[in-house]
Scaffold this motif. Structure first.
Motif, PDB file in Angstrom:
ATOM      1  N   ALA B 214     -14.060   1.659   7.913  1.00 57.61           N
ATOM      2  CA  ALA B 214     -14.397   3.049   8.241  1.00 57.61           C
ATOM      3  C   ALA B 214     -14.337   3.952   7.016  1.00 57.61           C
ATOM      4  O   ALA B 214     -13.811   5.064   7.059  1.00 57.61           O
ATOM      5  N   GLY B 215     -14.847   3.454   5.882  1.00 57.02           N
ATOM      6  CA  GLY B 215     -14.974   4.295   4.702  1.00 57.02           C
ATOM      7  C   GLY B 215     -13.744   4.330   3.811  1.00 57.02           C
ATOM      8  O   GLY B 215     -13.799   4.864   2.710  1.00 57.02           O
ATOM      9  N   ALA B 216     -12.620   3.765   4.271  1.00 58.71           N
ATOM     10  CA  ALA B 216     -11.405   3.830   3.470  1.00 58.71           C
ATOM     11  C   ALA B 216     -11.017   2.428   2.997  1.00 58.71           C
ATOM     12  O   ALA B 216     -11.387   1.427   3.614  1.00 58.71           O
ATOM     13  N   ILE B 217     -10.254   2.373   1.878  1.00 58.21           N
ATOM     14  CA  ILE B 217      -9.737   1.091   1.406  1.00 58.21           C
ATOM     15  C   ILE B 217      -8.489   0.769   2.220  1.00 58.21           C
ATOM     16  O   ILE B 217      -7.551   1.568   2.248  1.00 58.21           O
ATOM     17  N   VAL B 218      -8.476  -0.394   2.912  1.00 57.82           N
ATOM     18  CA  VAL B 218      -7.292  -0.719   3.721  1.00 57.82           C
ATOM     19  C   VAL B 218      -6.437  -1.788   3.064  1.00 57.82           C
ATOM     20  O   VAL B 218      -5.272  -1.965   3.435  1.00 57.82           O
ATOM     21  N   ALA B 219      -6.977  -2.502   2.093  1.00 56.00           N
ATOM     22  CA  ALA B 219      -6.156  -3.495   1.397  1.00 56.00           C
ATOM     23  C   ALA B 219      -6.790  -3.815   0.059  1.00 56.00           C
ATOM     24  O   ALA B 219      -7.999  -3.711  -0.115  1.00 56.00           O
ATOM     25  N   GLU B 220      -5.948  -4.202  -0.908  1.00 56.86           N
ATOM     26  CA  GLU B 220      -6.435  -4.573  -2.223  1.00 56.86           C
ATOM     27  C   GLU B 220      -5.418  -5.514  -2.830  1.00 56.86           C
ATOM     28  O   GLU B 220      -4.223  -5.275  -2.743  1.00 56.86           O
ATOM     29  N   GLY B 221      -5.868  -6.649  -3.382  1.00 57.38           N
ATOM     30  CA  GLY B 221      -4.918  -7.559  -4.003  1.00 57.38           C
ATOM     31  C   GLY B 221      -5.501  -8.945  -4.163  1.00 57.38           C
ATOM     32  O   GLY B 221      -6.718  -9.139  -4.050  1.00 57.38           O
ATOM     33  N   GLU B 222      -4.625  -9.932  -4.399  1.00 60.88           N
ATOM     34  CA  GLU B 222      -5.099 -11.297  -4.555  1.00 60.88           C
ATOM     35  C   GLU B 222      -5.711 -11.784  -3.249  1.00 60.88           C
ATOM     36  O   GLU B 222      -5.229 -11.458  -2.166  1.00 60.88           O
ATOM     37  N   THR B 223      -6.734 -12.590  -3.368  1.00 61.70           N
ATOM     38  CA  THR B 223      -7.508 -12.969  -2.189  1.00 61.70           C
ATOM     39  C   THR B 223      -6.631 -13.582  -1.097  1.00 61.70           C
ATOM     40  O   THR B 223      -6.693 -13.179   0.062  1.00 61.70           O
ATOM     41  N   THR B 224      -5.756 -14.550  -1.477  1.00 60.35           N
ATOM     42  CA  THR B 224      -4.939 -15.207  -0.453  1.00 60.35           C
ATOM     43  C   THR B 224      -4.018 -14.211   0.233  1.00 60.35           C
ATOM     44  O   THR B 224      -3.857 -14.235   1.451  1.00 60.35           O
ATOM     45  N   ALA B 225      -3.439 -13.295  -0.562  1.00 61.91           N
ATOM     46  CA  ALA B 225      -2.533 -12.305   0.022  1.00 61.91           C
ATOM     47  C   ALA B 225      -3.288 -11.372   0.955  1.00 61.91           C
ATOM     48  O   ALA B 225      -2.843 -11.086   2.072  1.00 61.91           O
ATOM     49  N   VAL B 226      -4.472 -10.921   0.504  1.00 64.95           N
ATOM     50  CA  VAL B 226      -5.256  -9.993   1.320  1.00 64.95           C
ATOM     51  C   VAL B 226      -5.682 -10.651   2.626  1.00 64.95           C
ATOM     52  O   VAL B 226      -5.631 -10.057   3.697  1.00 64.95           O
ATOM     53  N   MET B 227      -6.069 -11.917   2.526  1.00 65.30           N
ATOM     54  CA  MET B 227      -6.560 -12.620   3.704  1.00 65.30           C
ATOM     55  C   MET B 227      -5.484 -12.763   4.776  1.00 65.30           C
ATOM     56  O   MET B 227      -5.790 -12.904   5.957  1.00 65.30           O
ATOM     57  N   SER B 228      -4.203 -12.759   4.348  1.00 66.48           N
ATOM     58  CA  SER B 228      -3.152 -12.913   5.348  1.00 66.48           C
ATOM     59  C   SER B 228      -2.505 -11.582   5.720  1.00 66.48           C
ATOM     60  O   SER B 228      -1.551 -11.552   6.476  1.00 66.48           O
TER      61      SER B 228
END
Lengths: 290, 242, 322
Positions: B214-228
């Motif tokens: 919805a237009g906002a950044i909700v997560a940012e980081g290493e792919t494995t961490a973000v995916m979980s």
């Protein structure tokens, strides 16, 4: 002097508005930028002239014949001449260019036919030219009729678009022909009908202005340009916008002629037009069709 | 690790709709970063804001520390940001070689004439279109048009390559080839920011991910961490990851 | 297409040298036809120089043509000829800069209408100025020149135009315009300053139109705003360029020669049906030859060398474009 300028501006503006409403339908719904529009107005002038001078039929009665004829001719032109262009155009921009070029050729054809039939001389006749006292000044009755008809046509066209099924279909086509097709609207029919309706309005305008205008076969382009200016000022496809813009334009011309210099009225028209194009390309009131 | 692209407080409104809302993230030099999110979350708007196709209402975009916010797109392209488009865009009535020369002829250090033709042929070879230089772009298959678009973007010798769903619509074998191509570009040192829906590709390619909703950044980081990250799964990944 | 530049330029020079001999063999009627062809060849080629690659339809040709003609009418008898031509060039360039800067961001149809309105505005303002300020309706242009001189000047201008067009076609600017014509968004994202490229071509094209008007002015002896800014000149330019084809430098010429001869013949034989036939010719062109004669020739020769496969992918990608 002020009321005089105001009244004559208002009646002139009514003429512009009336003529422009047909073009705004044609361009707004059918996507045909009809450069020959003014020639159809003038053709209706000639039709009214003939009916009046040779058969003594009043222009107001002639409307009953000429307006449906304008509808029928425009319908045929759309189905026969313009439909192939609509089919071959890959997108809206290509259709606009093609339609400009095709109707540009049509302009010369219609003008050429009128020149062949009537020659290049100016014609006029007089009908209902009775002076009427209004607000302390006098004005010809036929001009008031034009203003009244302009308001009536605007009201009728607006209610048609807003409150009938066919009108709603046309508005849908104006906004997005593809989506309109997806919800089972017959896009070709709606476009042809809007184009024909525009032609009927052009014919109505032509018959009415013939009552007081001195015209010849060459001046159609003046109507096309004025109508274009009004359409763009009012917002493409916007009937109420066309009415308002037409009145504004008529008043501006009248006041310039009265207070500045009659020789500059047309220049002022174009200057307003160019300024609107540059500053508010969607029209003074925003576009309803886009 | 140096920061190549830094986006902060970026906002874009269309009438009443806020397509991107105070978004901020960074892209590190030499990495492949994924930009994820459900449809309509503002990813393509973000790409358009970075590449200058749209002007933001607020916020900044910095490339190696230099403020490029709201610059005109041709200046941003010359400054080192190249892009592909969500719906593939090649110049249909030009040859493949001419399409790539378009990327070479107007960049910061332009190439023209024989030098441009040679470099264009090398880039076509690089993306797997060797031998198709004379073909009209319109005659290429869909996947080849995508390759051609990539070659044109590489022609700018970009510091940052923006790929907008470049892998979308490819079949299984084309997808493997595409992933290998992006990986090899990354190994040569090209920094990539890619909008992508293909999860397997993101897992294989992206060191880091940025997730929008919805237009906002909700997560940012290493792919494995973000995916979980539960917030990410709730917003988007849960139903689409298979 | 990839012929050697020296060869092409030499061949072009030979053609122009031969054309320069026309005044020694042609009679008065032949000269007036030659001038008409040279006149429209420049206007249509200059028009296509800008409108071909960018696909902006300009109806303002006569605005620039008329500015050139009027500059000569005003200054022709007070200043030496080269200075007058220079003044015309400056006027046309300035006008083109102002118009181009303000209009080249308008979308297609608005540009068409604007260019049409611009001509009318200039004509009205000149008319008003002449009537109010200088108290004249028209002006006499008495210059020491004759048909041959006018023809040679037009020919020289045409040679410069073709050389310019040829060099632009091979330059980065010409290539940039092809990219812009193909996809303007892509053009921006490969680093092309699209506004600047379009403006340069618009001004260049207008410059040639202005100079044509300046050279042609003495032919009329008498000019008024209705003659100098006659919209029919804009229209005929567009018809001729479209008939010939605007994608190639030599395309417009293929429309200019037959149509100039046709219009001349119509004017002589059917003065009363001139417009009607003009309109029919125009519509036939639009319906039957959307790419012009040059495009039709190009398509023929291409389909002979290799048949174009119509793949689903192609249809797909064309449709997907917004």
């Amino acid at each position: 002097m002020f009321t005089n300028a105001f009244l004559s501006g208002l009646t002139m503006g009514g003429t512009y508005a009336l003529v422009a409403m047909g073009l705004t339908l044609q361009y707004g719904v059918s996507r045909i930028m009809n450069l020959a529009y003014g020639e159809f107005v003038i053709a209706a002038c000639f039709a009214a002239l003939i009916l009046f001078t040779s058969m003594g039929i009043s222009p107001l009665l002639a409307l009953l014949v000429v307006a449906p004829a304008g509808f029928a001719v425009s319908w045929l032109i759309y189905r026969i001449l313009l439909t192939p262009l609509v089919r071959r155009a890959p997108n809206r921009g290509a259709l606009e260019v093609d339609s400009i070029l095709a109707t540009f050729g049509m302009l010369f054809i219609v003008q050429g036919i009128m020149l062949a039939l009537f020659g290049g001389d100016y014609s006029s006749y007089s009908y209902f030219n009775t002076p009427v006292e209004l607000l302390g000044t006098t004005i010809a009755a036929n001009r008031l009729i034009v203003l009244a008809v302009a308001l009536a046509v605007a009201l009728a066209a607006w209610s048609f678009l807003m409150h009938t099924r066919s009108g709603t279909a046309m508005r849908a086509v104006a906004v997005d022909p593809v989506a309109a097709g997806l919800v089972a609207i017959d896009v070709r029919w709606a476009a042809a009908a809007a184009f024909a309706l525009g032609g009927a309005i052009a014919a109505t305008g032509g018959v009415l202005v013939s009552m007081f205008l001195t015209f010849n076969a060459n001046i159609g382009v003046v109507f096309t340009m004025k109508a274009l200016i009004v359409v763009i000022m009012g917002g493409v496809g916007n009937i109420a916008g066309a009415l308002a813009a037409g009145l504004i334009l008529g008043l501006a011309e009248s006041f310039v002629a009265t207070y500045v210099d009659p020789g500059l009225t047309i220049a002022v028209t174009y200057a307003i037009f160019l300024a609107v194009l540059l500053l508010r390309p969607n029209g003074l009131f925003g576009a309803r069709a886009r | 690790m140096t920061t190549l692209l830094q986006v902060s407080g970026l906002t874009k409104r269309f009438g009443g709709l806020t397509a991107v809302r105070e978004a901020g993230f960074t892209v590190a030099a030499g990495e492949v970063t994924g930009l994820l999110g459900p449809n309509g979350s503002g990813k393509t708007t973000m790409m358009n804001l970075i590449s200058g196709n749209l002007k933001p209402d607020a916020g900044t975009v910095r490339l190696v520390g230099k403020d490029i916010t709201g610059r005109r797109p041709h200046l941003i392209a010359r400054g080192g940001i190249a892009r592909t488009f969500q719906l593939v865009r090649v110049i249909n009535d030009m040859t493949a070689r001419e399409n790539v020369v378009a990327g070479l002829a107007f960049r910061d250090r332009p190439l023209w004439g024989q030098a441009a033709a040679n470099e264009a042929d090398r880039l076509l070879e690089r993306v797997g279109l060797g031998g198709r230089a004379e073909a009209q772009a319109a005659e290429l298959t869909y996947v080849d048009q995508k390759r051609l678009e990539l070659a044109r973007a590489l022609a700018l010798s970009p510091r940052l390559l923006l790929l907008d769903e470049w892998l979308a619509g490819l079949n299984a074998s084309e997808l493997d080839g595409g992933i290998a191509l992006i990986r090899s570009l990354s190994q040569e040192g090209v920094t990539v920011l890619m909008v992508e829906h293909v999860m397997s590709a993101i897992r294989q390619l992206c060191e880091r991910c940025v997730v929008m909703n919805a237009g906002a950044i909700v997560a940012e980081g290493e792919t494995t961490a973000v995916m979980s990250d539960p917030a990410v799964i709730a917003a988007y990944l849960g139903e689409e990851d298979d | 297409m990839t012929a050697r530049p020296a060869l092409v330029i030499a061949a072009g020079a030979a053609v122009f040298a031969a054309l320069a001999l026309v005044p020694f063999v042609a009679d008065g009627y032949g000269m007036s036809l030659a001038i008409a062809i040279a006149n429209y060849a420049i206007l249509a080629t200059a028009w296509a120089l800008f409108s071909g690659p960018t696909r902006y339809i300009s109806l303002a040709t006569v605005a620039f043509f008329g500015v050139g003609a009027y500059t000569v009418a005003v200054l022709g008898e007070v200043l030496p000829w080269p200075i007058v031509v220079l003044a015309a060039a400056v006027n046309g360039t300035l006008l083109a800069f102002v118009v181009g800067l303000s209009t080249l961001r308008l979308a297609g149809i608005y540009f068409v209408i604007f260019s049409f309105g611009l001509t009318e505005l200039i004509r009205q303002v000149v008319t008003w100025y002449e009537v109010k300020v200088t108290n004249t309706v028209g002006r006499y242009v008495f210059l020491d020149t004759d048909q041959s001189m006018i023809y040679w000047q037009l020919l020289g201008l045409a040679a410069i135009l073709y050389l310019t067009g040829y060099l632009i076609g091979r330059s980065r600017l010409g290539f940039a315009l092809r990219v812009i014509g193909g996809d303007e968004t892509v053009a921006r994202h490969v680093g092309i300053d699209t506004t600047r490229a379009k403006l340069m071509l618009f001004v260049l094209s207008a410059l040639f139109m202005t100079l044509t008007g300046a050279i042609m002015a003495p032919r009329w002896t008498y000019i008024d705003p209705a003659i100098a800014f006659n919209p029919q000149i804009s229209f005929q330019t567009v018809i001729m360029a479209l008939l010939g084809g605007v994608q190639r430098l030599w395309g417009p010429l293929l429309g200019v020669i037959p149509l100039t001869l046709l219009f001349d013949w119509l004017n002589a034989n059917f003065p009363n049906h001139y417009l009607l036939i003009l309109g029919i010719v125009f519509m036939l062109i639009v319906y039957l030859l959307p790419q012009g004669v040059a495009g039709a020739i190009g398509k023929l020769s291409r389909s002979r060398t290799k048949p174009e496969p119509e793949t689903d992918r192609k249809a797909h990608s064309a449709e997907a474009r917004p």
